[in-house]
Design an enzyme around this catalytic site. Sequence first.
Site, short mmCIF file in Angstrom:
data_model
loop_
_atom_site.label_atom_id
_atom_site.label_comp_id
_atom_site.label_asym_id
_atom_site.label_seq_id
_atom_site.Cartn_x
_atom_site.Cartn_y
_atom_site.Cartn_z
N GLY A 190 -0.28 13.57 -3.31
CA GLY A 190 -1.74 13.32 -3.25
C GLY A 190 -2.11 12.51 -4.38
O GLY A 190 -1.06 11.99 -5.38
N THR A 211 -5.67 -11.92 3.20
CA THR A 211 -6.88 -11.16 2.71
C THR A 211 -7.87 -12.10 2.39
O THR A 211 -9.01 -11.81 1.68
CB THR A 211 -6.33 -10.43 1.24
OG1 THR A 211 -5.71 -11.91 0.40
CG2 THR A 211 -5.22 -9.53 1.37
N THR A 254 3.16 -12.54 2.83
CA THR A 254 2.38 -13.24 1.69
C THR A 254 3.04 -14.49 1.41
O THR A 254 4.13 -14.76 2.07
CB THR A 254 2.02 -12.34 0.56
OG1 THR A 254 1.06 -12.81 -0.12
CG2 THR A 254 3.27 -11.72 -0.07
N GLN A 259 2.07 -6.36 -3.52
CA GLN A 259 2.57 -6.28 -2.03
C GLN A 259 3.98 -5.71 -1.64
O GLN A 259 4.43 -5.14 -2.80
CB GLN A 259 2.81 -8.03 -1.55
CG GLN A 259 1.41 -8.85 -1.19
CD GLN A 259 1.05 -9.25 -2.86
OE1 GLN A 259 1.54 -9.80 -3.53
NE2 GLN A 259 -0.56 -8.74 -2.90
N GLY A 285 -4.38 -4.91 -4.23
CA GLY A 285 -5.61 -4.10 -4.80
C GLY A 285 -5.08 -2.60 -5.16
O GLY A 285 -4.13 -1.83 -4.39
N HIS A 286 -5.16 -2.45 -6.47
CA HIS A 286 -4.57 -1.11 -6.92
C HIS A 286 -5.73 -0.13 -7.46
O HIS A 286 -6.29 -0.64 -8.32
CB HIS A 286 -3.29 -1.23 -7.77
CG HIS A 286 -3.44 -2.32 -8.65
ND1 HIS A 286 -2.78 -3.54 -8.38
CD2 HIS A 286 -3.95 -2.14 -9.94
CE1 HIS A 286 -2.77 -4.36 -9.46
NE2 HIS A 286 -3.41 -3.81 -10.30
N THR A 287 -5.51 1.01 -6.98
CA THR A 287 -6.67 2.01 -7.58
C THR A 287 -5.93 2.92 -8.38
O THR A 287 -5.01 3.63 -7.90
CB THR A 287 -7.35 2.85 -6.14
OG1 THR A 287 -7.46 1.58 -5.21
CG2 THR A 287 -8.35 3.56 -6.39
N ASP A 300 0.76 -1.37 -0.02
CA ASP A 300 -0.14 -0.26 -0.15
C ASP A 300 0.98 1.37 0.01
O ASP A 300 0.59 2.19 0.74
CB ASP A 300 -0.80 0.02 1.19
CG ASP A 300 -1.70 -1.21 1.41
OD1 ASP A 300 -2.36 -1.72 0.23
OD2 ASP A 300 -1.80 -2.06 2.58
N LYS A 307 1.91 2.25 -5.24
CA LYS A 307 2.38 1.74 -6.40
C LYS A 307 1.75 2.03 -7.70
O LYS A 307 2.46 2.30 -8.59
CB LYS A 307 2.63 0.19 -6.31
CG LYS A 307 3.75 -0.24 -5.49
CD LYS A 307 3.96 -1.90 -5.42
CE LYS A 307 2.80 -2.60 -4.80
NZ LYS A 307 2.60 -2.51 -3.41
P1 IMP Z 1 -2.16 -12.93 1.83
O1 IMP Z 1 -1.18 -12.51 0.90
O2 IMP Z 1 -3.49 -12.83 1.49
O3 IMP Z 1 -1.95 -14.61 2.41
O4 IMP Z 1 -2.02 -12.30 3.37
C1 IMP Z 1 -0.76 -12.31 3.90
C2 IMP Z 1 -0.55 -10.88 4.62
O5 IMP Z 1 -0.14 -10.06 3.29
C3 IMP Z 1 -1.56 -10.30 5.31
O6 IMP Z 1 -0.93 -9.66 6.14
C4 IMP Z 1 -2.25 -9.20 4.29
O7 IMP Z 1 -2.98 -8.25 4.98
C5 IMP Z 1 -1.01 -8.79 3.51
N1 IMP Z 1 -1.37 -8.50 2.30
C6 IMP Z 1 -1.41 -9.25 0.93
N2 IMP Z 1 -1.66 -8.42 -0.01
C7 IMP Z 1 -1.59 -7.09 0.42
C8 IMP Z 1 -1.41 -5.89 -0.25
O8 IMP Z 1 -1.66 -5.75 -1.42
N3 IMP Z 1 -1.52 -4.74 0.46
C9 IMP Z 1 -0.97 -4.60 1.70
N4 IMP Z 1 -0.81 -5.83 2.48
C10 IMP Z 1 -1.33 -7.28 1.73
#
Ligand code: IMP
Length: 423
Positions: free
Chosen positions: A408, A128, A238, A223, A40-42, A13, A16
């Site tokens: 911003g 997630t 992750t 990530q 998740g990218h906006t 987050d 990117k």
């Molecule tokens: P997973 O990737 O869903 O298995 O989650 C493992 C960890 O990575 C958790 O703490 C999630 O919140 C974190 N995580 C996975 N994808 C993102 C992302 O795009 N942004 C921030 N944290 C992420």
Amino acid sequence: MSVTVALGLQWGDEGKAKIVDFLAKKFDYVARFQGGANAGHTVIVNNKKFVFHQVPSGILYPNKKVVIGNGVVLDPEILLEELKNLEQEGVKSSNLMISHLAHIVMPYHKILDQASESKSKNKKIGTTGKGIGPAYTDKVSRLGIRMEDLLSKDILAEKVKANLKIKNFLLKKYYGLSGLKAEKLVEQYTKIGKILKPFITDISVELNQALKKNKSILAEGAQGSLLDIDFGTYPYVTSSNTISGNCSTGLGISPFAIKDVVGIMKAYLTRVGEGPFPSELFNKDGKKMAEKGNEFGATTGRPRRCGWVDMPALEYTTRLNGVTKLAVMKVDVLDEFKIVAAVDKYKNIASFSEIVNKKVKMELKKFPGWMSSSEQITKFTDIPKRQLALLKYFSNKLHTPIDILSFGPDRKNTLFNLAKYFK
Ligand code: IMP
């Protein structure tokens, strides 16, 4: 030509999507090499907000080729939904390519991910819930189903049946849930295979040929580096390697093709999910960061934990990735802080990776805040002296020039090509 990797240096987050969206203009290809729909990218284009989880953000440019690499775990249900939404907005997806070797996130991966999280009361990871861990587990256990398997009903049926023998046992006997029916899954995923067939290709061949023809490739990380399966805050990570080294294996290109690594960091720090976060703020400063920075997850909507920027963590990830340029994001979030702080060093550990098993003692460095709106900054010389002191501190500590600054979500709140000022 060569490959530029753009990736996050913190726990994700970092902003990117905005940077990748800008950089993409100069490249022929935009590729994802790891992760899945957990990202998740906006992106905001012409006042329209697009949220992507599976498609690389370059899809919005009609003249770019957009690649989902073999290192990605792909959720076809989410991909099809995103492609449908894009089509409704008049965005064509004919420039999308998916590796025939990319592993599929199946419905049982998502159920198992969520079931495992709710069962492990004390040792939650805070995933997630998108099935990422179970899908990578199957890849490594050699049980995975890959993109190319969706093109043959017989192969798919054989693999689904083999998987369900184990998965249904787990679902029913361990988690007390219902099992899944092989026939239904095979029908559903054969159909999906037919729809996705035009996109499936050997992306390693495509990208290597492109490099020979002097084309340029932007590889976008999903990530952050502190969530890397090896170097992150394990087990609160992750399930893939998120650092630049994985760009080579995740796309099937030589590591020598990588010429630039843009490391993206926020001027403060956030984390979603569980795990250590030494500089986390539980006071009104943390709340202020969350509110001003709109720190809520794009994938899960969860509030993000907030804290001061952590320099030992950034020194670690700058080194791991071989970062050549920095992009510092969301500097404006600190506009109204009388004091801005950063973790300068840890007193009792030698490497950031030790923070999981040790209670760390840290030393904060404090800076007087600039207390003015960054909204007005349109060139380097507009940057307030106090803000510049913080930025120079980042750059000096990391031995890396800041090339991009963002104040911003809008394009106009961004400065580019600043590296010459931070040499
Ligand atoms: P997973 O990737 O869903 O298995 O989650 C493992 C960890 O990575 C958790 O703490 C999630 O919140 C974190 N995580 C996975 N994808 C993102 C992302 O795009 N942004 C921030 N944290 C992420």
